[in-house]
Design an enzyme around this catalytic site. Sequence first.
Site, short mmCIF file in Angstrom:
data_model
loop_
_atom_site.label_atom_id
_atom_site.label_comp_id
_atom_site.label_asym_id
_atom_site.label_seq_id
_atom_site.Cartn_x
_atom_site.Cartn_y
_atom_site.Cartn_z
N PHE A 16 15.40 -13.48 18.92
CA PHE A 16 14.80 -12.22 18.76
C PHE A 16 15.76 -11.06 19.63
CE2 PHE A 16 11.12 -10.01 21.28
CZ PHE A 16 10.55 -9.53 20.11
N ARG A 36 26.99 -14.34 26.26
CA ARG A 36 27.82 -14.93 27.13
C ARG A 36 29.10 -15.67 26.39
NH1 ARG A 36 25.90 -17.20 31.70
NH2 ARG A 36 23.73 -17.31 30.89
N TYR A 53 22.07 -18.34 15.83
CA TYR A 53 20.41 -18.12 15.80
C TYR A 53 19.94 -17.76 14.71
CZ TYR A 53 21.30 -19.65 20.63
OH TYR A 53 21.52 -20.18 21.87
N ALA A 142 11.04 -14.56 15.24
CA ALA A 142 12.25 -13.73 14.91
C ALA A 142 12.75 -14.09 13.69
CB ALA A 142 13.29 -14.24 15.94
N LYS A 193 0.38 -18.85 25.68
CA LYS A 193 0.00 -19.27 24.49
C LYS A 193 0.87 -20.61 23.93
CE LYS A 193 3.90 -17.31 22.74
NZ LYS A 193 5.05 -17.74 21.76
N ASP A 246 -0.69 -13.29 19.24
CA ASP A 246 0.45 -14.34 19.55
C ASP A 246 -0.05 -15.77 19.45
OD1 ASP A 246 2.90 -14.99 20.13
OD2 ASP A 246 2.81 -14.28 22.07
N ASN A 258 7.20 -24.63 20.02
CA ASN A 258 6.38 -25.27 20.73
C ASN A 258 5.38 -25.95 19.84
OD1 ASN A 258 6.79 -24.30 23.60
ND2 ASN A 258 6.59 -22.68 22.51
N VAL A 281 15.17 -25.36 23.51
CA VAL A 281 14.26 -24.99 24.53
C VAL A 281 12.70 -24.69 24.13
CG1 VAL A 281 13.63 -23.77 26.76
CG2 VAL A 281 16.14 -24.31 26.09
N GLU A 283 9.58 -23.40 25.60
CA GLU A 283 9.41 -22.77 27.00
C GLU A 283 7.86 -23.62 27.45
OE1 GLU A 283 10.30 -20.76 29.08
OE2 GLU A 283 11.87 -19.79 28.08
#
Length: 357
Positions: A16, A36, A53, A142, A193, A246, A258, A281, A283
Amino acid sequence: MADDPMRVAVLGGGSFGTALASIAADNGARVCQWLRDPQLAEQINREHRNSRYLPDYAINPAVRASSDMQAVLEGAELVLVAIPSQAFRDVVRQARPWLNADQILVSTTKGIQEEGFKLMSQILEEETGFAHIGVISGPNLATEIAQKQLTATVVASDDALTRTRVQQALSCDYFRVYASNDRYGVELGGSLKNIYAIAAGMAAALGMGENTRSMLMTRALAEMGRFAVSLGANPMTFLGLAGVGDLIVTCSSQLSRNYRVGYALGQGKNLDEAVEALGQVAEGVNTVRLVRDKARKDGVYMPLAEGLYQVLFEGVPAREMARMLMRGEQSSDVEFVLPREAVQQAHRRVEAGEEKP
């Protein structure tokens, strides 16, 4: 000065953040992106691609990537913070020496810090004390933004300058930015969400149909609104992009991390196996635990969050959880029209014989 290009800094090298950096550059801003990993930053500058990504996305060549935080932030008017929630505070602290009170700080992260149940914009406030703080949230996969599919988002802030400058920096012919002054509601919508996307993935894996998905999403919306309003949000916010918008995309798309975790759980995998299969990950897994515990503490009725907690952390089979939810109490549809307490009182009066046909 008004004709000078806006200077935008993006902290984070995820999908994103990369897409937003390129959109801002497309709109004529001078964009620097902090990552990073210096090797990934070098690749973005050399190949104009983020192989980790968004490998198929052609980033605007004007975006300059760097692992030097000071160089990225120097002179920036707008700072977009696109860092996963677990590392968000640490990165903001790292950036703090090169931030100043005239800058606009905007979080794009959908997550909650466990300690103190803090949202990302609250962390920005705590770490900086600045006035120009906002959030971006909405149905924003994204990969679709990278394909320049028509997409809308919300920028939320009490500060009119923040809202306006984000709209100027990011609005284009395929990415539309709407404004809100309910920062807390918009940010909560983006975090909550994720819980219900897990439930939607589970339902799909269990072979449940469109009626089930419709019921699940509308009850999820009611639960999101109930919880957010208990924390001071405006219930009307959840009729917009950061709420129902969303929720629809994350409960319907297999691109949602998710949703994919939920699908694996519905197939019979345990939580560790589901997360390992995803490889990224999600969330919503941690958010389920945080929201369930907060709802219990504050006395907020959250049957879906409670049921998901039992599946994720107590080993209850997904199908059994669905049966338990269907046997729960009969309540109101839209609580801000007919309060749940009024329905419960009516049930008690009927059972006591106080209400006659």
